[in-house]
Design a protein around this motif. Sequence first.
Motif, PDB file in Angstrom:
ATOM      1  N   ALA A  50      53.882  88.005  51.321  1.00  0.00           N
ATOM      2  CA  ALA A  50      54.599  86.883  49.917  1.00  0.00           C
ATOM      3  C   ALA A  50      53.224  85.454  50.159  1.00  0.00           C
ATOM      4  O   ALA A  50      53.486  84.647  49.033  1.00  0.00           O
ATOM      5  CB  ALA A  50      55.880  86.981  50.210  1.00  0.00           C
ATOM      6  N   LEU A  51      53.149  85.230  50.764  1.00  0.00           N
ATOM      7  CA  LEU A  51      52.790  84.202  50.719  1.00  0.00           C
ATOM      8  C   LEU A  51      50.642  84.213  49.675  1.00  0.00           C
ATOM      9  O   LEU A  51      50.176  83.573  49.318  1.00  0.00           O
ATOM     10  CB  LEU A  51      52.463  83.312  52.386  1.00  0.00           C
ATOM     11  CG  LEU A  51      53.155  82.692  53.585  1.00  0.00           C
ATOM     12  CD1 LEU A  51      52.599  82.333  54.340  1.00  0.00           C
ATOM     13  CD2 LEU A  51      54.461  81.672  52.127  1.00  0.00           C
ATOM     14  N   LEU A  52      50.434  85.311  50.670  1.00  0.00           N
ATOM     15  CA  LEU A  52      49.208  85.788  50.115  1.00  0.00           C
ATOM     16  C   LEU A  52      49.014  85.491  48.671  1.00  0.00           C
ATOM     17  O   LEU A  52      48.231  84.932  47.626  1.00  0.00           O
ATOM     18  CB  LEU A  52      49.007  87.421  50.494  1.00  0.00           C
ATOM     19  CG  LEU A  52      47.341  87.547  50.105  1.00  0.00           C
ATOM     20  CD1 LEU A  52      46.407  86.951  50.369  1.00  0.00           C
ATOM     21  CD2 LEU A  52      46.793  88.824  50.626  1.00  0.00           C
ATOM     22  N   VAL A  53      50.395  86.632  48.051  1.00  0.00           N
ATOM     23  CA  VAL A  53      50.502  86.819  46.919  1.00  0.00           C
ATOM     24  C   VAL A  53      51.257  85.097  45.720  1.00  0.00           C
ATOM     25  O   VAL A  53      49.901  85.075  45.251  1.00  0.00           O
ATOM     26  CB  VAL A  53      52.240  87.526  46.389  1.00  0.00           C
ATOM     27  CG1 VAL A  53      51.932  87.230  44.868  1.00  0.00           C
ATOM     28  CG2 VAL A  53      51.533  88.618  46.616  1.00  0.00           C
ATOM     29  N   LEU A  54      51.173  84.058  46.446  1.00  0.00           N
ATOM     30  CA  LEU A  54      51.701  83.047  45.768  1.00  0.00           C
ATOM     31  C   LEU A  54      50.370  82.502  45.983  1.00  0.00           C
ATOM     32  O   LEU A  54      49.928  81.424  45.035  1.00  0.00           O
ATOM     33  CB  LEU A  54      52.280  81.881  47.490  1.00  0.00           C
ATOM     34  CG  LEU A  54      54.731  82.414  46.648  1.00  0.00           C
ATOM     35  CD1 LEU A  54      55.046  82.178  47.504  1.00  0.00           C
ATOM     36  CD2 LEU A  54      54.366  82.793  44.944  1.00  0.00           C
ATOM     37  N   ALA A  55      49.436  82.467  47.708  1.00  0.00           N
ATOM     38  CA  ALA A  55      48.183  82.097  46.967  1.00  0.00           C
ATOM     39  C   ALA A  55      47.184  82.206  46.369  1.00  0.00           C
ATOM     40  O   ALA A  55      46.290  81.543  45.792  1.00  0.00           O
ATOM     41  CB  ALA A  55      48.057  81.834  48.940  1.00  0.00           C
ATOM     42  N   SER A  56      47.070  83.531  45.592  1.00  0.00           N
ATOM     43  CA  SER A  56      46.102  83.996  44.956  1.00  0.00           C
ATOM     44  C   SER A  56      46.738  85.616  44.073  1.00  0.00           C
ATOM     45  O   SER A  56      46.753  86.744  44.411  1.00  0.00           O
ATOM     46  CB  SER A  56      45.433  84.975  46.079  1.00  0.00           C
ATOM     47  OG  SER A  56      43.675  85.665  44.833  1.00  0.00           O
ATOM     48  N   PRO A  57      47.204  84.831  43.286  1.00  0.00           N
ATOM     49  CA  PRO A  57      48.520  86.110  42.394  1.00  0.00           C
ATOM     50  C   PRO A  57      47.380  87.376  42.327  1.00  0.00           C
ATOM     51  O   PRO A  57      47.215  87.955  41.376  1.00  0.00           O
ATOM     52  CB  PRO A  57      49.043  85.391  41.261  1.00  0.00           C
ATOM     53  CG  PRO A  57      48.275  83.934  40.862  1.00  0.00           C
ATOM     54  CD  PRO A  57      47.814  84.140  42.502  1.00  0.00           C
ATOM     55  N   GLY A  58      45.954  86.760  41.789  1.00  0.00           N
ATOM     56  CA  GLY A  58      45.332  86.936  40.986  1.00  0.00           C
ATOM     57  C   GLY A  58      44.494  87.130  41.355  1.00  0.00           C
ATOM     58  O   GLY A  58      42.943  86.371  42.129  1.00  0.00           O
ATOM     59  N   LEU A  59      43.497  89.022  42.162  1.00  0.00           N
ATOM     60  CA  LEU A  59      41.715  89.048  43.351  1.00  0.00           C
ATOM     61  C   LEU A  59      41.196  90.011  42.500  1.00  0.00           C
ATOM     62  O   LEU A  59      41.026  90.806  42.091  1.00  0.00           O
ATOM     63  CB  LEU A  59      42.300  89.326  44.182  1.00  0.00           C
ATOM     64  CG  LEU A  59      41.067  89.052  45.695  1.00  0.00           C
ATOM     65  CD1 LEU A  59      40.546  88.039  45.875  1.00  0.00           C
ATOM     66  CD2 LEU A  59      41.347  90.341  46.511  1.00  0.00           C
TER      67      LEU A  59
END
Length: 370
Positions: free
Chosen positions: A38-47
């Motif tokens: 979840a933190l990864l999604v918040l920090a980088s919603p698009g990669l």
Amino acid sequence: MKTNLPLWRAFGPVLPAASPRELLRATVGGAVGIGGCALLVLASPGLFGLPLMLIAPLGASAVLIFAVPNAPLAQPWSAVVGNMVSALVAVLVLRHVPAPLAPAIAVGGAIFAMLTLRALHPPGGAIALLTALDPVPALEMGFLYALAPVGLMTSALVAMGILYDRRTGRRYPFRQPRAADARAPSRLPLAADELASLLQRFNQSPNIGVADLGRILAAAEEEVANHRFDAVTCAQIMTSKLVTVGPDDPIAAVARLFRSHAIKSIPVVEPSGALLGIILQADVIRWLTTPGLSLATVRSRHRITARQMMRTADRAVAADLPVGHLLRRLASQGGEAIPVVDAGGRLGGIITRSDIMRLLLHGTERRAAA
């Protein structure tokens, strides 16, 4: 063989009760894994232009990775490849199969693909069904949907599982033995490929790994050995009337003891009875035939002491050690004479091959009489 167990017992719990430590470890691990995603999604919603988002089947993957990290279904290849190939199959089905049939075909196709790639991962079936029931994101992204969010988010969960499980005493991922490995890690007289064949014969390959099976069989073998000898301890079979020497006794005295007694080893003990080491006949011969040993030194044998000749007693065993454990140690490490010590490190006796043979013969005679 028929059993009289009532039918309702088949519908009760099958898993053993988890220990408090394992309950805490798996619970916190699942929360850490999904929380990290979840933190990864918040920090980088698009990669790289690919969307990252939480998907429900990640919860099922977290159960496997953090609750049963040794299971073949939880290993990184199964998790990442299984989820990705299921997403690919689902996208392919959505493009070519009518909507009413898509969910069933997607799940069946995902199972076929995972089994074919040896990447069976139950959450993959959930990914296929979820994709078929909510097809809009997958149809918009096409086959890239399998890469992100499915592949990247599963990989992130696996990475957190590796860090967390190793930190909390669990081995993940579980290294698979190479075909060239001569023996399984259990020290059983079975090669790793033979253990794998047993798993295949009983259709248990998806449920348990080769290394786990080896450890279970080794533990069972140890229990059988203990039952066979009725939990006989080392103190019960050791030779307690011993010929010993002190650390400062000369080599001449040690040699005389070997000559006058039918023994192959002599323990070296302190006046208090504490065991220091052990001398074998070969040790005396080696000191008397060492290259460079001068004739004067040989003649003045008092210069060579038992402390110099002795070898360490690092193979000493406790008096209350079950003989079954000792037999396993002898099978793997060998040894001619095993000192037996009490809790204070004082010598209590010696176990030789003759003592082991007497025990084995006694057990054979008893079973024959029965």
